[in-house]
Design a protein around this motif. Sequence first.
Motif, PDB file in Angstrom:
ATOM      1  N   UNK A  19       0.828  -1.202   0.000  1.00 49.82           N
ATOM      2  CA  UNK A  19       0.000   0.000   0.000  1.00 49.82           C
ATOM      3  C   UNK A  19       0.861   1.249   0.000  1.00 49.82           C
ATOM      4  N   UNK A  20       1.836   1.317   0.878  1.00 51.24           N
ATOM      5  CA  UNK A  20       2.680   2.513   0.963  1.00 51.24           C
ATOM      6  C   UNK A  20       3.538   2.679  -0.284  1.00 51.24           C
ATOM      7  N   UNK A  21       4.042   1.577  -0.824  1.00 54.68           N
ATOM      8  CA  UNK A  21       4.899   1.656  -2.000  1.00 54.68           C
ATOM      9  C   UNK A  21       4.097   1.932  -3.261  1.00 54.68           C
ATOM     10  N   UNK A  22       2.902   1.324  -3.381  1.00 51.93           N
ATOM     11  CA  UNK A  22       2.054   1.577  -4.546  1.00 51.93           C
ATOM     12  C   UNK A  22       1.599   3.017  -4.567  1.00 51.93           C
ATOM     13  N   UNK A  23       1.453   3.587  -3.381  1.00 50.47           N
ATOM     14  CA  UNK A  23       1.024   4.970  -3.288  1.00 50.47           C
ATOM     15  C   UNK A  23       2.012   5.947  -3.881  1.00 50.47           C
ATOM     16  N   UNK A  24       3.261   5.533  -4.040  1.00 50.53           N
ATOM     17  CA  UNK A  24       4.252   6.419  -4.631  1.00 50.53           C
ATOM     18  C   UNK A  24       3.908   6.728  -6.092  1.00 50.53           C
ATOM     19  N   UNK A  25       3.159   5.826  -6.743  1.00 49.36           N
ATOM     20  CA  UNK A  25       2.763   6.029  -8.133  1.00 49.36           C
ATOM     21  C   UNK A  25       1.291   6.416  -8.266  1.00 49.36           C
ATOM     22  N   UNK A  26       0.563   6.381  -7.175  1.00 49.69           N
ATOM     23  CA  UNK A  26      -0.864   6.660  -7.217  1.00 49.69           C
ATOM     24  C   UNK A  26      -1.657   5.373  -7.316  1.00 49.69           C
ATOM     25  N   UNK A  27      -2.767   5.303  -6.606  1.00 48.14           N
ATOM     26  CA  UNK A  27      -3.607   4.118  -6.627  1.00 48.14           C
ATOM     27  C   UNK A  27      -5.050   4.525  -6.342  1.00 48.14           C
ATOM     28  N   UNK A  28      -5.957   3.572  -6.431  1.00 52.89           N
ATOM     29  CA  UNK A  28      -7.349   3.846  -6.141  1.00 52.89           C
ATOM     30  C   UNK A  28      -8.063   4.535  -7.289  1.00 52.89           C
ATOM     31  N   UNK A  29      -9.260   5.076  -7.044  1.00 51.67           N
ATOM     32  CA  UNK A  29     -10.042   5.728  -8.101  1.00 51.67           C
ATOM     33  C   UNK A  29      -9.259   6.833  -8.806  1.00 51.67           C
ATOM     34  N   UNK A  30      -9.088   6.693 -10.120  1.00 47.39           N
ATOM     35  CA  UNK A  30      -8.382   7.687 -10.938  1.00 47.39           C
ATOM     36  C   UNK A  30      -6.926   7.865 -10.507  1.00 47.39           C
ATOM     37  N   UNK A  31      -6.396   6.913  -9.722  1.00 47.61           N
ATOM     38  CA  UNK A  31      -5.022   6.987  -9.200  1.00 47.61           C
ATOM     39  C   UNK A  31      -4.789   8.252  -8.388  1.00 47.61           C
ATOM     40  N   UNK A  32      -5.847   8.721  -7.723  1.00 44.97           N
ATOM     41  CA  UNK A  32      -5.770   9.981  -6.966  1.00 44.97           C
ATOM     42  C   UNK A  32      -5.518   9.767  -5.478  1.00 44.97           C
ATOM     43  N   UNK A  33      -5.187   8.556  -5.072  1.00 42.09           N
ATOM     44  CA  UNK A  33      -4.760   8.295  -3.700  1.00 42.09           C
ATOM     45  C   UNK A  33      -3.283   7.960  -3.704  1.00 42.09           C
ATOM     46  N   UNK A  34      -2.629   8.236  -2.602  1.00 45.17           N
ATOM     47  CA  UNK A  34      -1.247   7.786  -2.439  1.00 45.17           C
ATOM     48  C   UNK A  34      -1.282   6.554  -1.531  1.00 45.17           C
ATOM     49  N   UNK A  35      -0.896   6.673  -0.276  1.00 42.97           N
ATOM     50  CA  UNK A  35      -0.906   5.510   0.629  1.00 42.97           C
ATOM     51  C   UNK A  35      -2.290   5.374   1.249  1.00 42.97           C
ATOM     52  N   UNK A  36      -3.206   4.746   0.531  1.00 43.27           N
ATOM     53  CA  UNK A  36      -4.573   4.546   1.021  1.00 43.27           C
ATOM     54  C   UNK A  36      -5.232   3.456   0.179  1.00 43.27           C
ATOM     55  N   UNK A  37      -5.782   2.442   0.849  1.00 41.02           N
ATOM     56  CA  UNK A  37      -6.428   1.347   0.130  1.00 41.02           C
ATOM     57  C   UNK A  37      -7.569   0.798   0.990  1.00 41.02           C
ATOM     58  N   UNK A  38      -8.187  -0.294   0.532  1.00 39.09           N
ATOM     59  CA  UNK A  38      -9.306  -0.880   1.268  1.00 39.09           C
ATOM     60  C   UNK A  38      -8.863  -1.473   2.603  1.00 39.09           C
ATOM     61  N   UNK A  39      -7.581  -1.697   2.763  1.00 41.92           N
ATOM     62  CA  UNK A  39      -7.097  -2.260   4.012  1.00 41.92           C
ATOM     63  C   UNK A  39      -6.872  -1.231   5.101  1.00 41.92           C
TER      64      UNK A  39
END
Length: 211
Positions: A154-174
């Motif tokens: 989660x923290x590492x994926x956030x470096x590239x953006x994640x979630x809806x429209x890739x508009x989250x950084x370190x934030x996911x369903x977990x």
Amino acid sequence: EPLPSSQDWLPAYVVKGEGIYLELDPAQLAAWESRREVQARAQRITDQYGKFTARRGGQGRALTPRFVLLHTLGHLLINELVFTCGYSSASLRERLYVSTNAEREMAGLLIYTAAGDSEGTMGGLVRMARPDNLRAVFVSAVSGARWCSTDPVCMEAGEQGQGPDSCNLAACHGCALLPETSCEEFNRFLDRGLVIGTFTDPTLGYFSTFS
């Protein structure tokens, strides 16, 4: 447009509810927001959203550090409150009061519930707003945010953006996402990094030293 004299009423829907409202300390917030690395982190979300809206012919918006901070904090607190106040996560909602306008500067967060029946008056949120109870909720929410069940992904994926429209950084369903009916921004513009820091910069977050 004024109502005709023959119609002196409007439809209404009565709801019952309760909530917790909190504000961040203006001086401490200003000192944190002035940090270059904090501004750069929030700018990444602004840039991601700008790319998304540009592809659809829309206009972007500036996501300030305080907005991302309060938004993410609201999600973390709601996820924690569902375990202590008796409401489901879909029953609790957020309302953000954020502005950097010098004439009406705001940094407030309301977590509330409202319903047309007695479900909106269970009293759980009011009880959790008492200082001792609220501090325990804060400590648990912030401590829990330091490690997501999907970290380090989660923290590492956030470096590239994640979630809806890739508009989250370190934030996911977990860790930080909510049912979409509970969120003002459809689960976008979230980042635990601005709340508790990142693996590479543990002091980045507003609550990095909170315990």
